[in-house]
Write a protein that holds these residues in place. Structure first.
Motif, short mmCIF file in Angstrom:
data_model
loop_
_atom_site.label_atom_id
_atom_site.label_comp_id
_atom_site.label_asym_id
_atom_site.label_seq_id
_atom_site.Cartn_x
_atom_site.Cartn_y
_atom_site.Cartn_z
N ASP A 187 -45.90 -18.04 19.84
CA ASP A 187 -47.28 -17.81 20.26
C ASP A 187 -47.30 -16.62 21.20
OD1 ASP A 187 -49.93 -18.00 20.85
OD2 ASP A 187 -49.76 -19.81 22.07
N LEU A 188 -47.90 -15.52 20.75
CA LEU A 188 -48.06 -14.34 21.58
C LEU A 188 -49.49 -14.26 22.09
CD1 LEU A 188 -45.92 -11.67 19.70
CD2 LEU A 188 -45.38 -12.82 21.84
N PHE A 189 -49.77 -13.28 22.89
CA PHE A 189 -51.02 -13.20 23.62
C PHE A 189 -52.26 -13.18 22.74
CE2 PHE A 189 -50.12 -8.81 22.60
CZ PHE A 189 -48.76 -8.69 22.88
N HIS A 190 -52.19 -12.64 21.52
CA HIS A 190 -53.39 -12.60 20.69
C HIS A 190 -53.11 -12.96 19.24
CE1 HIS A 190 -51.50 -8.71 19.96
NE2 HIS A 190 -52.17 -8.66 18.82
N THR A 191 -51.92 -13.43 18.97
CA THR A 191 -51.57 -13.77 17.60
C THR A 191 -50.37 -14.70 17.61
OG1 THR A 191 -50.98 -12.83 15.44
CG2 THR A 191 -50.01 -11.79 17.36
N ARG A 192 -50.13 -15.35 16.48
CA ARG A 192 -48.94 -16.18 16.34
C ARG A 192 -48.02 -15.55 15.31
NH1 ARG A 192 -47.17 -21.13 17.82
NH2 ARG A 192 -49.17 -21.58 18.80
N GLU A 193 -46.77 -15.37 15.70
CA GLU A 193 -45.76 -14.85 14.79
C GLU A 193 -45.13 -16.01 14.03
OE1 GLU A 193 -44.97 -11.11 14.79
OE2 GLU A 193 -47.01 -11.76 15.29
N ALA A 194 -44.75 -15.77 12.78
CA ALA A 194 -44.13 -16.80 11.96
C ALA A 194 -42.94 -16.21 11.23
CB ALA A 194 -45.12 -17.38 10.97
N TYR A 195 -41.91 -17.03 11.05
CA TYR A 195 -40.68 -16.61 10.39
C TYR A 195 -40.23 -17.74 9.47
CZ TYR A 195 -40.97 -13.89 14.71
OH TYR A 195 -41.42 -13.12 15.76
N VAL A 196 -40.30 -17.51 8.17
CA VAL A 196 -39.99 -18.54 7.19
C VAL A 196 -39.00 -17.99 6.18
CG1 VAL A 196 -40.93 -20.15 5.47
CG2 VAL A 196 -42.33 -19.47 7.45
N THR A 197 -37.96 -18.77 5.86
CA THR A 197 -36.98 -18.37 4.85
C THR A 197 -36.75 -19.52 3.89
OG1 THR A 197 -35.84 -16.86 6.36
CG2 THR A 197 -34.60 -17.62 4.44
N TRP A 198 -36.75 -19.18 2.61
CA TRP A 198 -36.36 -20.11 1.55
C TRP A 198 -35.10 -19.60 0.89
CZ3 TRP A 198 -41.34 -18.10 1.97
CH2 TRP A 198 -42.37 -19.00 2.18
N TYR A 199 -34.23 -20.52 0.47
CA TYR A 199 -33.06 -20.19 -0.34
C TYR A 199 -33.24 -20.85 -1.70
CZ TYR A 199 -30.77 -18.67 4.00
OH TYR A 199 -30.43 -18.04 5.17
N PRO A 200 -33.83 -20.16 -2.66
CA PRO A 200 -34.06 -20.76 -3.98
C PRO A 200 -32.76 -21.24 -4.62
CG PRO A 200 -35.27 -18.70 -3.75
CD PRO A 200 -34.36 -18.79 -2.58
N ASN A 201 -32.76 -22.48 -5.08
CA ASN A 201 -31.58 -23.06 -5.74
C ASN A 201 -30.35 -23.04 -4.85
OD1 ASN A 201 -33.07 -23.44 -8.18
ND2 ASN A 201 -32.80 -21.27 -8.64
N GLY A 202 -30.58 -22.97 -3.53
CA GLY A 202 -29.43 -22.96 -2.63
C GLY A 202 -28.62 -21.69 -2.68
N ALA A 203 -29.20 -20.61 -3.23
CA ALA A 203 -28.40 -19.41 -3.47
C ALA A 203 -27.90 -18.76 -2.21
CB ALA A 203 -29.24 -18.39 -4.26
N GLY A 204 -28.62 -18.92 -1.08
CA GLY A 204 -28.21 -18.21 0.12
C GLY A 204 -27.46 -19.06 1.11
N LYS A 205 -27.21 -20.32 0.80
CA LYS A 205 -26.58 -21.19 1.76
C LYS A 205 -25.08 -20.97 1.82
CE LYS A 205 -30.07 -24.81 1.43
NZ LYS A 205 -30.36 -26.22 1.13
#
Length: 287
Positions: free
Chosen positions: A269-287
């Motif tokens: 939560d920043l002063f005038h906006t909310r930052e978001a960071y989301v990551t998906w690993y399809p089929n577990g490819a990046g794990k």
């Protein structure tokens, strides 16, 4: 075939670098240290995926396209991309970049999207602005990987529908899966949650619509495409903040990942906006 190693959906805050690194410490915002910690942790979700190519989704902020000539969807196809406009260097202290392109994958995605019913614009001399450069700064600051930039229309009515952005993501996913290569591809897209630019809600302490932000992060985190589509329309996005249509680029990233739960979710939560960071690993490819 290529491997879709990771899908990242992130907000792009043009002042991140200036407010956390470039100003003297006494001029940095109170959240600077926390912001840096969150960004660096998020960066690791891409590093862990060991990508070879980045497919990047963003939008031109009236630098190269304007009201009289703004394509709904455009792709760059160039060996190199000049990046960062003068006003972004002046106002945000963003550095100049020259990013390598990947013309083969650009052409493959272009043809694949046309075959799937998307009327694509294409540019052989696309210049990139902060919708692409901000996620480079936060997730791959070395800028050492070739990119395929795809621009969407989140600024000029009539907008494509949320369903169309989702369908674009699903199509890009199919095309990446079909790309005849043994390389690992990561998709990174940047947009906004609720956002007000120049309007009466621009400088509200927690953004123009904190409730929308909470729900939007939840839809992405939980893989809840039904909940998202039931509550987000082309008509109502502007009620959450006049620039909230940027959320549609995060819908595209959700489409690339598929209706699956996210592997990593964080926000700030920043002063005038909310930052978001989301990551998906399809089929577990990046794990």
């Amino acid at each position: 075939m290529a491997t879709l190693a990771a899908v990242l959906a992130t907000t792009h805050h043009p002042f991140y670098l200036k407010l956390t690194h470039l100003d003297p410490p006494e001029q940095r915002i109170p959240q600077a240290a926390e912001w840096v910690r969150k960004v660096e942790a998020y960066r690791e979700t891409l590093t862990a995926a060991k990508p070879d190519i980045l497919v990047m989704i963003g939008a031109d902020h009236f630098h190269q396209f304007f009201l009289d000539n703004y394509p709904q969807f455009a792709i760059g196809k160039a060996p190199k991309y000049d990046a960062t406009y003068y006003n972004e260097m002046r106002e945000f202290s963003l550095p100049r970049y020259v990013l390598d392109g990947h013309e083969e994958l650009s052409q493959f995605i272009l043809e694949g999207l046309i075959d799937r019913g998307f009327d694509m614009a294409v540019s052989n001399e696309l210049k990139l602005d902060h919708s692409i450069i901000c996620p480079i700064i936060t997730t791959r600051p070395g800028a050492d990987l070739p990119v395929v930039p795809i621009y969407t229309n989140i600024f000029v009515p009539p907008f494509p529908t949320p369903q169309r952005f989702w369908d674009l993501g699903r199509a890009i996913r199919e095309i990446i899966d079909e790309f005849p290569s043994d390389q690992r591809i990561a998709a990174i897209g940047s947009g906004h949650l609720s956002l007000e630019l120049g309007g009466p809600r621009q400088f509200q302490e927690h953004g123009p619509d904190p409730e929308f932000d909470k729900r939007a992060i939840g839809w992405l985190a939980d893989g809840d495409i039904d909940g998202l589509m039931a509550n987000v329309t082309r008509e109502n996005l502007g009620t959450f903040g006049n620039a909230t249509h940027g959320f549609l680029d995060l819908v595209t990233m959700f489409g690339i990942a598929g209706p699956i739960k996210a592997a990593y979710v964080d926000d700030l939560d920043l002063f005038h906006t909310r930052e978001a960071y989301v990551t998906w690993y399809p089929n577990g490819a990046g794990k």
